[in-house]
Design an enzyme around this catalytic site. Sequence first.
Site, PDB file in Angstrom:
ATOM      1  N   SER A   9       0.802  -1.224   0.000  1.00 11.82           N
ATOM      2  CA  SER A   9       0.000   0.000   0.000  1.00 11.82           C
ATOM      3  C   SER A   9       0.832   1.271   0.000  1.00 11.82           C
ATOM      4  O   SER A   9       0.355   2.322  -0.427  1.00 11.82           O
ATOM      5  CB  SER A   9      -0.932   0.018   1.220  1.00 11.82           C
ATOM      6  OG  SER A   9      -0.182  -0.072   2.421  1.00 11.82           O
ATOM      7  N   GLU A 185      -5.645   8.575  12.562  1.00  6.60           N
ATOM      8  CA  GLU A 185      -4.230   8.919  12.723  1.00  6.60           C
ATOM      9  C   GLU A 185      -3.419   7.733  12.232  1.00  6.60           C
ATOM     10  O   GLU A 185      -3.175   6.781  12.977  1.00  6.60           O
ATOM     11  CB  GLU A 185      -3.909   9.255  14.183  1.00  6.60           C
ATOM     12  CG  GLU A 185      -4.521  10.552  14.657  1.00  6.60           C
ATOM     13  CD  GLU A 185      -4.016  10.984  16.020  1.00  6.60           C
ATOM     14  OE1 GLU A 185      -3.067  10.338  16.526  1.00  6.60           O
ATOM     15  OE2 GLU A 185      -4.558  11.949  16.560  1.00  6.60           O
ATOM     16  N   HIS A 189       0.433   4.932   6.220  1.00  7.58           N
ATOM     17  CA  HIS A 189      -0.015   5.299   4.879  1.00  7.58           C
ATOM     18  C   HIS A 189       0.117   6.803   4.661  1.00  7.58           C
ATOM     19  O   HIS A 189      -0.151   7.597   5.558  1.00  7.58           O
ATOM     20  CB  HIS A 189      -1.456   4.854   4.668  1.00  7.58           C
ATOM     21  CG  HIS A 189      -1.609   3.372   4.777  1.00  7.58           C
ATOM     22  ND1 HIS A 189      -2.124   2.761   5.900  1.00  7.58           N
ATOM     23  CD2 HIS A 189      -1.259   2.384   3.925  1.00  7.58           C
ATOM     24  CE1 HIS A 189      -2.109   1.451   5.718  1.00  7.58           C
ATOM     25  NE2 HIS A 189      -1.588   1.197   4.531  1.00  7.58           N
TER      26      HIS A 189
END
Length: 223
Positions: A9, A185, A189
Amino acid sequence: MKILLAGDSTVAACPSYEYPMSGWGAHLAPETYWWAAVHNYAKGGASTESFRDEGLWYQLLGQTVKGDLVLIQFGHNDQKRAHLAARTGYTDNLKRMVADVRSKGGIPLLCTPVERRHFTAGRLDLTLGEYPLVVHELAVELGLDLIDLNEWTRALYQELGEEGSKELFFHFAPGEHAHWAGGLEDNTHFHEKGAKRIAGFVAEQLEALGYGLVATLTVGAKA
């Protein structure tokens, strides 16, 4: 020339409903379009194992031809699985990936995994154990170019500081994002601001290694 991306990701393009969350691979094309087209196969949650098991690796290889660059960055999700430890399954899978790319005539290039943003008492924690070191060792062993994203991102977070580095990541207060209405939070990422900075660094490193120049000279020779 193509640049094909394998990763998790932190490299992937995110779904539109997650905007402005983004992996750095989603912003590499604006930095390289004049000498290479970017094909991003990275996927959220991917490890060196699942990327192959889900068929993404074979899709990437199917588009790889002689002279293409294949950038490989994993570690975050391998770290969560005991059989993909840095010096066992992870190493074996990376070696296999490198061999696969070379069998297609492509150029494999390893990237150390980007660091997470975890500070303790004002000091940045090292969250990825031996994974970055293993990538360094493999690059030497296999004669590969390497982009050290772990070292560079650590330096960037430390330069910006604990508070300043928040802008690189996905931090939203309650009510600020429709998909995460309760707030978020996330120190793994990236906000597109952070992703763009990393993509710019990757492009700089590729050109410093001579790939952009090689592509330009090749095009010029055919003209």
